[in-house]
Design a protein around this motif. Structure first.
Motif: not given
Lengths: 193, 717
Positions: B431-450
């Motif tokens: 799992l990498v950040r599309p912007s820089d290929g770095q591994t994320p340390k904090k990931v937010a999940f937005v539920l009920c999106a739409g």
């Protein structure tokens, strides 16, 4: 009343019964808020999008979500006496994003209307009424503004009642029709003597 | 006049006992009924078609559903005064065995010629009471239903008097029709011993496997180049954490191997004609540019055809985003979706192919699998029943601008997360950040999106599986990335399935943080490309500004793109949100209002994998019933032409939506003829015919006029 050394009357306040009782609820309040605001004030599901969008919330005790909850439950008294009711900037960010398609800003406006019926309104809001009655502007033009306007090539006064004073009687007629000025004067006098 | 006299005498007879002894009404009628018998004696018995009408009226209480909103004794007393009524009874539940028994008994005892049951909607119990009418010895089509529940007691719950009056009207109208009903005989048609399944995701594959296991030839149609659908894009499944591909691949292989399944990938349903038992379906096999070994053999290229070696892929110069990888991986103009595809046959994307011919050379003279000039093919098949399993796609979540999808690089959807965390995905499971290929340390999940969104820009329903897959995502990053914390922004966690709530417990125990607040907006830090998630922690009552490395939107789902076109071909309705409409949400969730067409999986509404598979098995079972019976009865509501009246103008022929009418020569005249099996009895032709030459069975002009008269004239002759 002094109860314990170091814990004055505040302790009594802290230990008050704060439970919600059925008697606190007035279904008529929900109905009138809905009627005045013309939005589905009773449909809030407390997701928090409004408070999350609110520019006032991070720096004040104003919680739009809490007022929406009070609208759903009809908690008339605590709504109308809460001074936070007057901290909404009416930016409408909450209304843009509310997933239930409610217009929380208009709910706040409805609640303010109902509070005013009970003479509950901060004096600064009433002074705005006085200013509009006098000049047609809530924030009338002043010399600093006039200078700034001149500097950028505008007329010293905007093309409003400041320029066309002949429209002032009409504006006063509207305010008088709703007794807004008279009520404002009366309440200011009661508060400030 | 004689008729009128009879009713008046009947009226007085009925009234007497009631005024005398008002209590047990039911018994009164039983006593009363034989007394009325002599009045109708002159009527000829035997053939029911010629006889004077003797209608039996049965009023159902439906517990308090009906009886609670109207005065049943008043309605009953009134029913006895209606001309043509020979017997009236009431019962708590007419649909129960004793209730149906009353109908059967009364037909014999009172020589009834028509039956009216005043109860619920015919959608619910018309078949029940038709059977009872038949058991009593009458033709089942001599039954008419008066709906006094859905269209009366339920909507006029607080108007006792109005409901009672309306019930009287409904019964009078039904009696008017029942008095003129004729014997009808359903037509039996044979059922083709083959079925079609549209969509080869997990639902379609399961349905096809079940049908073929039951010995039924099944055509499985898939729009994509390979089967497996959405489930083949997933990494793991909740709550068991099975590898999705691992449990799906055996099914895909079975589908490929099963001799009774005829698989059409890169194909769509083009045209549907016919009716249950005999659907003529035209399949459009899109130009694929690559021959299967079977197709090659058919062209005389023995031993030729695509063997999936990938030599063509290596030389193709055109690069395009791979849709299977949510556009995060490149593919060539000649491609397969992923290494485990079934069928393992390459496809040329002719929209991007430059026809350089390198692939043809690479494929070589033995296989000769590539045909750059291939065209769409149309194949006609005949099936008895069909199952729609057209699935879903994600709601275009960029429409909710406040969350910045497609504006901010590190905001992704749940399906993109699945591909990024999947070992066979574009990043090999990192799992990498599309912007820089770095591994994320904090990931937010937005539920009920739409989802659960009533603004019109979003979906009002709950998409049902996002809570659970977001929990699974949280587990996956905790497991794969040491020190990475998932933050789940939720309104409610809906963990309703078997072992789902336990899964929620487990993920919270593993360290996922749950914040109860719907995300108001997301702001990107232009330098770091990190994201500020703004919300309200509604449980803490504090506004939140949380800086995270990556945001995953659990986007709402909607019916897949081609659903609407396909459903129209099969005459299936959809609800306002676009999901296909089942025949009954509780009692017939797999059926549709079109006989012989069934629904499986998410096309009927959001479902997780267990529910999808269960619904597919239900649909397969339902679709196999008519095939195993071998024949179906068609409702005898078809139109027929009264040849003497028909002027042969032919205007009805063009109006018929089912192409059931044609002009033919009969005795030297041109007249219209109906193909009864095709006719659905819609009445378009009958209503239009300027000469009144079309006779709509069971909805004949005299029957309908009698009903209108009964309503307008209040039963007066």
């Amino acid at each position: 009343m002094e109860r314990t050394k170091g814990y004055p009357a505040a302790l009594d306040k802290k230990l008050q019964d704060t439970r919600l009782y059925l008697e606190d609820s007035n279904p008529e309040f929900t109905k009138s808020v809905k009627a005045i605001s013309r939005t589905n004030a009773h449909m809030c599901y407390q997701c928090g999008t409004c408070t999350g969008s609110c520019p006032s919330a991070p720096r004040s005790t104003y919680r739009i979500r809490k007022f929406m909850r009070r609208a759903v439950l009809g908690l008339e008294n605590e709504t109308l006496i809460d001074p936070d009711l007057w901290l909404c900037t009416t930016c409408y960010s909450c209304s843009d994003r509310c997933p239930r398609d409610i217009i929380p800003t208009d709910v706040i406006m409805a609640m303010r209307n109902l509070a005013f019926k009970r003479d509950i309104v901060p004096v600064n809001f009433l002074k705005t009424v006085t200013a509009i009655y006098a000049s047609g502007h809530g924030v009338p033009n002043n010399d600093v503004n006039r200078a700034a306007r001149e500097k950028i090539g505008l007329s010293r006064d905007p093309p409003t009642t400041h320029t066309y004073a002949e429209y002032m009687p009409g504006i006063r007629k509207i305010l008088d029709h709703y007794k807004l000025k008279a009520n404002a004067d009366r309440i200011i006098k009661e508060r400030e003597g | 006049m004689a008729e009128k006299k009879k009713t008046t005498t009947k009226k007085t007879e009925t009234k007497k006992p009631i005024t005398k002894k008002a209590a047990p009404v039911k018994q009164e009628i039983k006593k009363q009924a034989p007394a009325a018998k002599p009045a109708a004696k002159p009527v000829a018995t035997g053939s029911t078609t010629q006889q004077k009408p003797r209608v039996g009226v049965f009023i159902c209480h439906c517990g308090t559903n009906i009886a609670g909103s109207m005065d049943i004794p008043t309605v009953e007393a009134y029913a006895k005064t209606i001309p043509g009524v020979a017997f009236v009874d009431n019962y708590q539940y007419m649909c129960s065995t004793p209730g149906q028994g009353k109908i059967e008994k009364a037909i014999a005892e009172h020589k009834l010629t028509g039956i009216v049951v005043a109860a619920c909607s015919p959608r619910l119990h018309e078949p029940t009471f038709r059977t009872a009418t038949k058991e009593g010895g009458l033709n089942p089509f001599r039954f008419e239903m008066a709906n006094i529940r859905e269209q009366n007691s339920w909507v006029h719950m607080h108007d006792q008097e109005g409901a009672t009056d309306k019930a009287k009207d409904a019964i009078r109208i039904a009696v008017a029709k029942a008095a003129l009903l004729l014997d009808l005989f359903p037509k039996k048609v044979p059922v083709e011993k083959a079925a079609m399944v549209v969509g080869a995701g997990v639902a379609g594959m399961q349905a096809a496997l079940d049908l073929s296991a039951a010995g039924i030839k099944t055509y499985l149609i898939e729009a994509d180049t390979s089967i497996g659908g959405r489930m083949s894009q997933l990494d793991k499944t909740f709550p068991t954490l099975d590898c999705s591909q691992c449990i799906l691949t055996p099914k895909m292989v079975d589908v490929g191997r099963e001799p009774l399944i005829e698989l059409y990938t890169y194909s769509e349903v083009h045209e549907v004609e016919g009716y249950i038992g005999n659907f003529d379906v035209t399949i459009r096999k899109k130009a694929r540019g690559v021959l299967t070994p079977t197709e090659a053999t058919a062209r005389g290229l023995i031993g030729g055809g695509c063997n999936g070696c990938g030599d063509c892929d290596a030389v193709c110069p055109v690069i395009k985003p791979n849709a299977f990888e949510m556009g995060m991986k490149p593919r060539k103009a000649i491609y397969i979706n992923h290494p485990q595809v079934v069928p393992l046959i390459y496809t040329i994307d002719f929209d991007s192919c430059v026809k350089c011919g390198l692939c043809v050379t690479a494929c070589g003279p033995e296989k000769l699998a590539i045909d750059l000039e291939s065209k769409d093919e149309f194949i006609k098949v005949k099936v008895g029943t069909a199952i729609l399993a057209t699935g879903y796609e994600l709601f275009p979540i960029e429409k909710k601008e406040e969350w910045g999808y497609k504006r901010f690089e590190n905001v992704i959807t749940g399906l993109e997360f699945e591909r990024l965390i999947c070992a066979s995905g574009p990043t090999g499971g990192h799992l990498v950040r599309p912007s820089d290929g770095q591994t994320p340390k904090k990931v937010a999940f937005v539920l009920c999106a739409g989802s659960r969104d009533n603004t019109g820009n979003g979906k009002p329903y709950c998409s049902r599986f996002c809570c659970m897959y977001s929990l699974k995502h949280a587990h996956q990053i905790i497991e794969k990335i040491p020190g990475c914390t998932p933050y789940l922004f939720y309104m409610d966690i809906r963990s309703f399935g078997k072992a789902y709530e336990e899964f929620y417990y487990r993920i919270q125990d593993e360290g996922a943080k749950f914040i109860r607040g719907r995300v108001a907006n997301i702001i990107e830090d232009p330098k770091t490309k990190s994201l500020h998630v703004m919300t309200d922690d509604t449980l803490l009552d504090r506004p939140v500004d949380m800086e995270v490395d990556m945001v995953v939107l659990a986007s709402a789902v909607q019916p897949s793109d081609d659903t609407n076109r396909t459903r129209r071909l099969f005459g299936v309705s959809c609800s306002s949100d676009g999901w296909l409409l089942e025949a009954h949400p509780k009692l017939n969730p797999c059926g549709t209002t079109t006989a012989g067409v069934f629904l499986a999986g998410v096309c009927q509404g959001p479902k997780d994998i267990p529910d999808t598979v269960a619904s597919a098995e239900g649909a397969a079972s339902a679709a196999s019933i008519p095939i195993h019976k071998g024949e179906v009865e068609l409702e005898p509501y078809f139109a027929s032409c009264i040849d003497e009246k028909c002027a042969g103008c032919g205007m009805c022929v063009n109006l018929c939506p089912y192409s059931a009418l044609a002009l033919v020569e009969k005795d030297g005249r041109t007249v219209m003829e109906v193909t009864e099996a095709k006719c659905k009895g819609c009445g378009t032709c009958g209503g239009f015919c300027p000469g009144g030459a079309i006779w709509m069975n069971h909805f004949t002009t005299p029957q309908i006029v009698a009903q209108i008269d009964a309503f307008l004239l209040g039963g007066e002759q």
